[in-house]
Design an enzyme around this catalytic site. Structure first.
Site, PDB file in Angstrom:
ATOM      1  N   ASP A   5       2.007   6.818   0.041  1.00 62.14           N
ATOM      2  CA  ASP A   5       0.561   5.437  -0.049  1.00 62.14           C
ATOM      3  C   ASP A   5       1.125   5.812  -1.793  1.00 62.14           C
ATOM      4  O   ASP A   5       1.397   6.748  -2.174  1.00 62.14           O
ATOM      5  CB  ASP A   5      -0.583   5.571  -0.449  1.00 62.14           C
ATOM      6  CG  ASP A   5      -1.009   6.064   1.034  1.00 62.14           C
ATOM      7  OD1 ASP A   5      -0.559   5.401   1.723  1.00 62.14           O
ATOM      8  OD2 ASP A   5      -1.938   5.543   0.971  1.00 62.14           O
ATOM      9  N   HIS A  49      -6.784  -0.357   2.199  1.00 63.20           N
ATOM     10  CA  HIS A  49      -6.320   1.550   1.849  1.00 63.20           C
ATOM     11  C   HIS A  49      -5.496   1.641   0.043  1.00 63.20           C
ATOM     12  O   HIS A  49      -5.094   2.679  -0.204  1.00 63.20           O
ATOM     13  CB  HIS A  49      -5.123   1.912   2.794  1.00 63.20           C
ATOM     14  CG  HIS A  49      -6.178   2.038   3.992  1.00 63.20           C
ATOM     15  ND1 HIS A  49      -6.285   3.059   4.298  1.00 63.20           N
ATOM     16  CD2 HIS A  49      -5.552   1.128   4.949  1.00 63.20           C
ATOM     17  CE1 HIS A  49      -6.803   3.066   6.062  1.00 63.20           C
ATOM     18  NE2 HIS A  49      -6.200   1.843   6.389  1.00 63.20           N
ATOM     19  N   ASN A  57       0.857  -0.761  -0.030  1.00 62.99           N
ATOM     20  CA  ASN A  57      -0.134   0.014  -0.258  1.00 62.99           C
ATOM     21  C   ASN A  57       0.980   1.440   0.520  1.00 62.99           C
ATOM     22  O   ASN A  57       0.370   2.192  -0.162  1.00 62.99           O
ATOM     23  CB  ASN A  57      -0.611   0.298   1.096  1.00 62.99           C
ATOM     24  CG  ASN A  57      -1.649   1.318   1.146  1.00 62.99           C
ATOM     25  OD1 ASN A  57      -2.673   1.135   0.434  1.00 62.99           O
ATOM     26  ND2 ASN A  57      -1.625   2.069   2.007  1.00 62.99           N
ATOM     27  N   ASP A 102      -0.671  -6.526   3.694  1.00 67.37           N
ATOM     28  CA  ASP A 102      -1.280  -4.940   4.688  1.00 67.37           C
ATOM     29  C   ASP A 102      -2.406  -4.375   3.925  1.00 67.37           C
ATOM     30  O   ASP A 102      -1.908  -3.874   3.220  1.00 67.37           O
ATOM     31  CB  ASP A 102      -0.319  -5.047   4.656  1.00 67.37           C
ATOM     32  CG  ASP A 102      -0.092  -3.599   5.880  1.00 67.37           C
ATOM     33  OD1 ASP A 102      -0.558  -3.940   7.516  1.00 67.37           O
ATOM     34  OD2 ASP A 102       0.368  -2.756   5.514  1.00 67.37           O
ATOM     35  N   GLU A 129      -5.496  -8.142   4.414  1.00 67.34           N
ATOM     36  CA  GLU A 129      -6.299  -7.633   5.773  1.00 67.34           C
ATOM     37  C   GLU A 129      -6.954  -6.511   5.511  1.00 67.34           C
ATOM     38  O   GLU A 129      -6.359  -5.408   5.308  1.00 67.34           O
ATOM     39  CB  GLU A 129      -4.799  -6.482   7.024  1.00 67.34           C
ATOM     40  CG  GLU A 129      -5.208  -6.007   7.675  1.00 67.34           C
ATOM     41  CD  GLU A 129      -4.756  -4.793   8.466  1.00 67.34           C
ATOM     42  OE1 GLU A 129      -5.016  -4.386   9.487  1.00 67.34           O
ATOM     43  OE2 GLU A 129      -3.923  -4.563   7.192  1.00 67.34           O
TER      44      GLU A 129
END
Length: 540
Positions: free
Chosen positions: A213, A247, A146, A243, A278
């Site tokens: 990001d 996002h 991410n 992970d 996740e």
């Protein structure tokens, strides 16, 4: 009541010299496991299937075991403790990030092709993978895509280039392609955007300024990520823990496409590759991520302090409601991906530990673990949960304390993360003492995992509710895998229950194994199953 344990086994860490701290030079690296084992007279033969249904142990290397006396856990330390991991029955390990990073937790990567020097070398990692595979343990590593670290060369070069531009000048991606690897903009859209010093440009960092990001729609970046994934698969990695998936971009549909792209690429290099994601959201949201056709998404409805498992363990939810929840999970998850593998957990490195959630109530802690181990899918046990390590929820460092191996032998015990509160005390004994106690929390976990390793139906079976045996006091379900069916009876109350199996589809079954709090016996006589408080019984 007659105890069922017939021989107690000591698994202990042996040292030639008693040492006082991790700074002392160890005379004996000693994580050897003795040949004695906790045995029960109802143990069955192991029936472990080599597939992606596994019992996972989550390890934070920094806090796990120190092999070189610098008070920081390392890969060689994990190697020295693999006998313990295997002894507990785990056949999968999820490693929190191991790549170079300026932070202790290492979720901000500076080099995707290396091992953080605090943890060791690439040779250490290769040896670790080899030793895991020799024991039938699959290796899953955290794959953080991410964002990168703000110190990653891609981001540094992008920022350096932007600083050369005149006001109003647009970047030339042929000169610096890394600008499009991140979300740069001239607008500070919200408080997750940070200014590139000395420029009119901002970048997105959903977690903080040190974690810019990625723009995962950039084809150049995707090729880089594919190359990185293949590098680790070639090193023997069996899976990725993805992970911060929610996002990646805006919405499950786009994120699912991203997951499917990477998973499809990984399966080219390893057809048995595993992926677990996740998505820290309610079930209505995280379940949609099974639409990616990746195997697993962490079940945040079952796990965490307010989750279904803790409610059932504490008696706030009946055993019958628990079985109904399992049927609901299967219906929902399979509607998106018929081949899903539920990813189960009680707590993880971002949460207060089980002992904190249960206020050190050992009965509830055992029951929560036992219920999780009866569910379909893959249980993930956070290091130290098997011994009841404690935590405080005030900051993350206090959820990632040093593994509590011994009160006496201090060699190998780490200092834990910077600024962690080492005065947080456990209400339960260390590994070395719990190994000696057949009724300890550790041995409860070990026996529960043993039941999964004996009965592949538990993880893989099609669930059916035995309606006649389900009420507010107890519940029975069956699980059928291939041509084999077992029954699982659950009493999550504080009272003994009697369950008549007469005139039911399981009336001809016999006890195959069980979980009780202190070794109490479960009996089946004249068709009546007698179960003590907070107990679970397997029948076949």
């Amino acid at each position: 009541m007659k105890k069922k344990i017939i021989s107690l086994l000591l698994v202990s860490t042996m040292f030639a010299t008693m040492l006082t701290g991790c700074e002392s030079k160890k005379q004996d690296e000693g994580s050897q496991v003795t040949e004695n084992v906790v045995e029960y007279d109802y143990y069955q033969d192991l029936n472990i299937i080599d597939d992606n249904y596994r019992n996972f142990y989550e390890i934070f290397v920094y806090s796990f075991y120190d092999s070189d006396g610098d008070c920081i856990g390392d890969l060689q330390g994990v190697i020295e403790k693999l006998d313990y991991v295997e002894y507990m029955g785990f056949n999968g390990i999820w490693f929190m990030p191991i790549m170079p990073s300026p932070s202790y937790h290492k979720y901000d990567v500076t080099d995707y092709y290396a091992i953080d020097e605090a943890y060791g070398t690439m040779e250490d990692f290769e040896k670790l993978v080899e030793e895991c595979h020799n024991r039938g343990i699959n290796v899953v590593i955290d794959f953080v895509i991410n964002h990168s670290s703000s110190e990653h060369p891609w981001f540094v070069q992008a920022c350096d280039y932007l600083k050369t531009l005149e006001v109003g000048q647009e970047p030339d991606l042929s000169v610096c392609p890394y600008v499009d690897y991140y979300h740069f903009t001239k607008e500070q859209k919200n408080n997750t955007y940070y200014q590139v010093a000395g420029t009119e440009w901002y970048y997105e960092g959903a977690f903080w300024s040190g974690m810019p990001d990625f723009n995962l729609q950039n084809e150049g970046l995707r090729k880089e990520i594919e190359d990185i994934a293949k590098f680790w698969i070639d090193k023997g990695v069996d899976g990725f823990r993805m992970d911060a998936v929610k996002h990646f971009d805006a919405g499950a549909d786009v994120n699912n496409a991203t997951l499917n792209w990477l998973y499809t690429a990984c399966k080219q290099w390893n057809p048995d590759f595993y992926m677990v994601s996740e998505v820290w959201e309610p079930m209505v949201t995280f379940s949609k991520y099974y639409g990616s056709q990746t195997p697993s998404v962490f079940n945040f409805d079952a796990g965490q302090e307010t989750g279904m498992l803790f409610k059932a363990a504490k008696g706030y939810m009946s055993a019958t409601q628990f079985v109904d929840e399992l049927l609901g999970y299967d219906k929902t998850f399979s509607s998106y991906n018929p081949d899903y593998i539920d990813a189960l957990f009680l707590t993880n490195h971002d949460m207060g530990r089980v002992a904190e959630a249960c206020v050190n109530n050992e009965k509830n802690m055992k029951m929560a673990a036992g219920l999780m181990m009866m569910m379909n899918g893959n249980p993930f046990v956070y290091y130290g949960e098997e011994i009841g390590m404690n935590s405080t929820s005030d900051m993350d460092e206090n959820k990632r304390l040093p593994m509590y191996w011994s009160d006496v032998v201090r060699a190998g015990v780490t200092d834990g993360p910077p600024n962690c509160n080492l005065s947080i005390e456990s209400s339960f004994e260390a590994v070395d003492e719990q190994l000696k106690d057949g009724y300890s929390l550790l041995n409860y976990y070990r026996h529960a995992i043993r039941l999964r390793n004996e009965n592949p139906e538990i993880a893989r079976g099609e669930i059916a509710k035995v309606e006649a045996l389900c009420n507010e006091h107890h519940a029975v379900m069956t699980k059928t895998y291939e041509d084999s069916t077992i029954a699982i009876a659950i009493n999550n109350t504080d009272e003994e229950v009697h369950i008549s199996l007469e005139n039911t589809e399981i009336m001809e079954m016999a006890i195959r194994g069980y979980l009780t709090l202190q070794g109490e016996e479960i009996t089946l006589k004249d068709g009546v199953l007698v179960m003590p408080a907070k107990s679970i019984c397997i029948l076949k």
